[in-house]
Design a protein around this motif. Structure first.
Motif, PDB file in Angstrom:
ATOM      1  N   GLY A  14       0.857  -1.175   0.000  1.00 46.67           N
ATOM      2  CA  GLY A  14       0.000   0.000   0.000  1.00 46.67           C
ATOM      3  C   GLY A  14       0.893   1.224   0.000  1.00 46.67           C
ATOM      4  O   GLY A  14       2.115   1.103   0.037  1.00 46.67           O
ATOM      5  N   PRO A  15       0.317   2.396  -0.031  1.00 46.34           N
ATOM      6  CA  PRO A  15       1.132   3.616  -0.036  1.00 46.34           C
ATOM      7  C   PRO A  15       2.108   3.647   1.136  1.00 46.34           C
ATOM      8  O   PRO A  15       1.711   3.595   2.291  1.00 46.34           O
ATOM      9  N   GLY A  16       3.389   3.658   0.805  1.00 46.60           N
ATOM     10  CA  GLY A  16       4.425   3.739   1.833  1.00 46.60           C
ATOM     11  C   GLY A  16       4.621   2.486   2.652  1.00 46.60           C
ATOM     12  O   GLY A  16       5.357   2.495   3.634  1.00 46.60           O
ATOM     13  N   LYS A  17       3.988   1.378   2.283  1.00 47.90           N
ATOM     14  CA  LYS A  17       4.083   0.148   3.083  1.00 47.90           C
ATOM     15  C   LYS A  17       4.633  -0.988   2.224  1.00 47.90           C
ATOM     16  O   LYS A  17       4.015  -1.402   1.258  1.00 47.90           O
ATOM     17  N   ARG A  18       5.813  -1.464   2.603  1.00 47.40           N
ATOM     18  CA  ARG A  18       6.453  -2.558   1.877  1.00 47.40           C
ATOM     19  C   ARG A  18       6.470  -3.818   2.742  1.00 47.40           C
ATOM     20  O   ARG A  18       6.465  -3.756   3.960  1.00 47.40           O
ATOM     21  N   LEU A  19       6.506  -4.931   2.068  1.00 48.94           N
ATOM     22  CA  LEU A  19       6.569  -6.222   2.737  1.00 48.94           C
ATOM     23  C   LEU A  19       7.909  -6.381   3.457  1.00 48.94           C
ATOM     24  O   LEU A  19       8.967  -6.099   2.888  1.00 48.94           O
ATOM     25  N   VAL A  20       7.857  -6.832   4.690  1.00 46.98           N
ATOM     26  CA  VAL A  20       9.059  -7.126   5.465  1.00 46.98           C
ATOM     27  C   VAL A  20       9.452  -8.572   5.165  1.00 46.98           C
ATOM     28  O   VAL A  20       8.607  -9.474   5.215  1.00 46.98           O
ATOM     29  N   MET A  21      10.725  -8.783   4.843  1.00 46.58           N
ATOM     30  CA  MET A  21      11.178 -10.110   4.428  1.00 46.58           C
ATOM     31  C   MET A  21      11.013 -11.155   5.539  1.00 46.58           C
ATOM     32  O   MET A  21      10.751 -12.323   5.260  1.00 46.58           O
ATOM     33  N   ALA A  22      11.122 -10.754   6.794  1.00 46.76           N
ATOM     34  CA  ALA A  22      10.902 -11.701   7.891  1.00 46.76           C
ATOM     35  C   ALA A  22       9.473 -12.235   7.861  1.00 46.76           C
ATOM     36  O   ALA A  22       9.237 -13.418   8.148  1.00 46.76           O
ATOM     37  N   ASP A  23       8.528 -11.398   7.471  1.00 46.53           N
ATOM     38  CA  ASP A  23       7.127 -11.832   7.363  1.00 46.53           C
ATOM     39  C   ASP A  23       6.944 -12.802   6.195  1.00 46.53           C
ATOM     40  O   ASP A  23       6.155 -13.742   6.281  1.00 46.53           O
ATOM     41  N   LEU A  24       7.656 -12.563   5.102  1.00 46.28           N
ATOM     42  CA  LEU A  24       7.596 -13.472   3.955  1.00 46.28           C
ATOM     43  C   LEU A  24       8.170 -14.838   4.322  1.00 46.28           C
ATOM     44  O   LEU A  24       7.589 -15.877   3.996  1.00 46.28           O
ATOM     45  N   LYS A  25       9.291 -14.845   5.029  1.00 42.88           N
ATOM     46  CA  LYS A  25       9.889 -16.122   5.475  1.00 42.88           C
ATOM     47  C   LYS A  25       8.947 -16.849   6.436  1.00 42.88           C
ATOM     48  O   LYS A  25       8.789 -18.070   6.347  1.00 42.88           O
ATOM     49  N   ALA A  26       8.321 -16.114   7.330  1.00 47.11           N
ATOM     50  CA  ALA A  26       7.386 -16.729   8.279  1.00 47.11           C
ATOM     51  C   ALA A  26       6.204 -17.351   7.542  1.00 47.11           C
ATOM     52  O   ALA A  26       5.758 -18.446   7.884  1.00 47.11           O
ATOM     53  N   MET A  27       5.707 -16.673   6.513  1.00 45.18           N
ATOM     54  CA  MET A  27       4.594 -17.212   5.728  1.00 45.18           C
ATOM     55  C   MET A  27       4.997 -18.538   5.081  1.00 45.18           C
ATOM     56  O   MET A  27       4.250 -19.511   5.120  1.00 45.18           O
ATOM     57  N   ALA A  28       6.191 -18.573   4.495  1.00 49.69           N
ATOM     58  CA  ALA A  28       6.667 -19.801   3.848  1.00 49.69           C
ATOM     59  C   ALA A  28       6.806 -20.934   4.866  1.00 49.69           C
ATOM     60  O   ALA A  28       6.409 -22.076   4.603  1.00 49.69           O
ATOM     61  N   ALA A  29       7.323 -20.625   6.032  1.00 51.08           N
ATOM     62  CA  ALA A  29       7.474 -21.638   7.074  1.00 51.08           C
ATOM     63  C   ALA A  29       6.110 -22.165   7.526  1.00 51.08           C
ATOM     64  O   ALA A  29       5.936 -23.370   7.744  1.00 51.08           O
ATOM     65  N   GLU A  30       5.126 -21.273   7.661  1.00 47.77           N
ATOM     66  CA  GLU A  30       3.783 -21.682   8.065  1.00 47.77           C
ATOM     67  C   GLU A  30       3.126 -22.587   7.024  1.00 47.77           C
ATOM     68  O   GLU A  30       2.270 -23.408   7.365  1.00 47.77           O
ATOM     69  N   LEU A  31       3.540 -22.471   5.775  1.00 49.19           N
ATOM     70  CA  LEU A  31       3.033 -23.348   4.718  1.00 49.19           C
ATOM     71  C   LEU A  31       3.738 -24.703   4.704  1.00 49.19           C
ATOM     72  O   LEU A  31       3.408 -25.567   3.906  1.00 49.19           O
ATOM     73  N   GLY A  32       4.738 -24.853   5.579  1.00 49.95           N
ATOM     74  CA  GLY A  32       5.458 -26.112   5.668  1.00 49.95           C
ATOM     75  C   GLY A  32       6.729 -26.179   4.837  1.00 49.95           C
ATOM     76  O   GLY A  32       7.347 -27.240   4.727  1.00 49.95           O
ATOM     77  N   PHE A  33       7.135 -25.055   4.263  1.00 51.69           N
ATOM     78  CA  PHE A  33       8.363 -25.036   3.478  1.00 51.69           C
ATOM     79  C   PHE A  33       9.559 -24.882   4.412  1.00 51.69           C
ATOM     80  O   PHE A  33       9.496 -24.151   5.399  1.00 51.69           O
ATOM     81  N   GLY A  34      10.633 -25.573   4.086  1.00 56.31           N
ATOM     82  CA  GLY A  34      11.800 -25.571   4.947  1.00 56.31           C
ATOM     83  C   GLY A  34      12.839 -24.541   4.542  1.00 56.31           C
ATOM     84  O   GLY A  34      12.932 -24.155   3.387  1.00 56.31           O
ATOM     85  N   ASP A  35      13.617 -24.124   5.511  1.00 53.28           N
ATOM     86  CA  ASP A  35      14.758 -23.225   5.334  1.00 53.28           C
ATOM     87  C   ASP A  35      14.443 -22.015   4.457  1.00 53.28           C
ATOM     88  O   ASP A  35      15.174 -21.720   3.507  1.00 53.28           O
ATOM     89  N   PRO A  36      13.368 -21.279   4.725  1.00 53.43           N
ATOM     90  CA  PRO A  36      13.074 -20.098   3.911  1.00 53.43           C
ATOM     91  C   PRO A  36      14.126 -19.015   4.147  1.00 53.43           C
ATOM     92  O   PRO A  36      14.514 -18.747   5.286  1.00 53.43           O
ATOM     93  N   ARG A  37      14.593 -18.434   3.063  1.00 50.28           N
ATOM     94  CA  ARG A  37      15.584 -17.368   3.148  1.00 50.28           C
ATOM     95  C   ARG A  37      15.338 -16.375   2.017  1.00 50.28           C
ATOM     96  O   ARG A  37      14.789 -16.735   0.987  1.00 50.28           O
ATOM     97  N   THR A  38      15.743 -15.131   2.242  1.00 53.65           N
ATOM     98  CA  THR A  38      15.481 -14.074   1.276  1.00 53.65           C
ATOM     99  C   THR A  38      16.783 -13.386   0.890  1.00 53.65           C
ATOM    100  O   THR A  38      17.784 -13.469   1.605  1.00 53.65           O
ATOM    101  N   TRP A  39      16.726 -12.704  -0.245  1.00 55.19           N
ATOM    102  CA  TRP A  39      17.853 -11.876  -0.692  1.00 55.19           C
ATOM    103  C   TRP A  39      17.386 -10.433  -0.669  1.00 55.19           C
ATOM    104  O   TRP A  39      16.472 -10.070  -1.403  1.00 55.19           O
ATOM    105  N   VAL A  40      17.983  -9.648   0.156  1.00 61.79           N
ATOM    106  CA  VAL A  40      17.639  -8.246   0.401  1.00 61.79           C
ATOM    107  C   VAL A  40      16.119  -8.044   0.394  1.00 61.79           C
ATOM    108  O   VAL A  40      15.360  -8.995   0.429  1.00 61.79           O
ATOM    109  N   ALA A  41      15.680  -6.839   0.390  1.00 61.65           N
ATOM    110  CA  ALA A  41      14.241  -6.563   0.523  1.00 61.65           C
ATOM    111  C   ALA A  41      13.596  -6.348  -0.844  1.00 61.65           C
ATOM    112  O   ALA A  41      12.997  -5.314  -1.112  1.00 61.65           O
ATOM    113  N   THR A  42      13.736  -7.342  -1.727  1.00 55.59           N
ATOM    114  CA  THR A  42      13.228  -7.169  -3.085  1.00 55.59           C
ATOM    115  C   THR A  42      12.253  -8.269  -3.496  1.00 55.59           C
ATOM    116  O   THR A  42      11.969  -8.426  -4.677  1.00 55.59           O
ATOM    117  N   GLY A  43      11.752  -9.044  -2.548  1.00 53.03           N
ATOM    118  CA  GLY A  43      10.744 -10.041  -2.886  1.00 53.03           C
ATOM    119  C   GLY A  43      11.295 -11.280  -3.549  1.00 53.03           C
ATOM    120  O   GLY A  43      10.700 -11.815  -4.476  1.00 53.03           O
TER     121      GLY A  43
END
Length: 175
Positions: A14-43
């Motif tokens: 939304g305006p001025g609101k970007r996804l936090v990568m820790a939240d993306l990793k948590a979502m993947a883990a909650e889906l049962g995916f293992g070892d979620p990791r991200t590269w910088v804050a670019t999705g």
């Protein structure tokens, strides 16, 4: 287990609101995916999961994203093996990685899309297809290229743009 690379088309919630990568990793883990990791804050997300059709995993991720963050985001998935192959097919290996973009496509682009973009591209911009993904050597700052306004889902289909530096950083994370 298979290692997957997931690319989110947009991480602006939304305006001025970007996804936090820790939240993306948590979502993947909650889906049962293992070892979620991200590269910088670019999705960009790498994770382990059972071998399954890419479309099925993309749908699961997109549904979970909408439920958790209240917005639909297209997510393009590749296996680690396919990602390494994508990176190796860079038709502009001597260029500046920040100035080389790749539009990673859900469905491969055909030669017609390349011809259409070639008619629009300014002099100094080089285009190539590799396995249906669009590589672009912008020959300078991509943000200054008018071609960007033509690299849309409406014109090309579902896909997302990354630069060659990001592509290579994700390959390094796979090793």
């Amino acid at each position: 287990m298979t290692t997957y690379v997931a690319l989110l088309h947009s991480i602006v919630l939304g305006p001025g609101k970007r996804l936090v990568m820790a939240d993306l990793k948590a979502m993947a883990a909650e889906l049962g995916f293992g070892d979620p990791r991200t590269w910088v804050a670019t999705g960009n997300l790498i994770f382990e999961g059972d071998d399954a059709p890419l479309a099925a995993i993309e749908s699961r991720l997109e549904a979970a994203f909408r439920a958790r963050f209240g917005k639909h985001v297209d997510i393009i998935l590749r296996t680690a093996q396919d990602w390494r192959r994508l990176a190796a097919k860079n038709p502009f290996p001597g260029g500046n990685g920040a100035d080389i973009g790749i539009r990673v496509m859900r469905k491969p682009l055909g030669p017609g899309a390349l011809a259409m973009l070639g008619r629009i591209a300014a002099p100094g911009i080089a285009l190539a297809l590799a396995d249906g993904d669009l590589w672009i050597d912008f020959g300078g700052k991509p943000s200054e290229a008018k071609l960007l306004s033509h690299l849309t889902t409406k014109k090309l289909g579902i896909g997302t743009l990354r630069n060659a530096n990001t592509v290579n950083a994700l390959v390094a994370m796979l090793d």
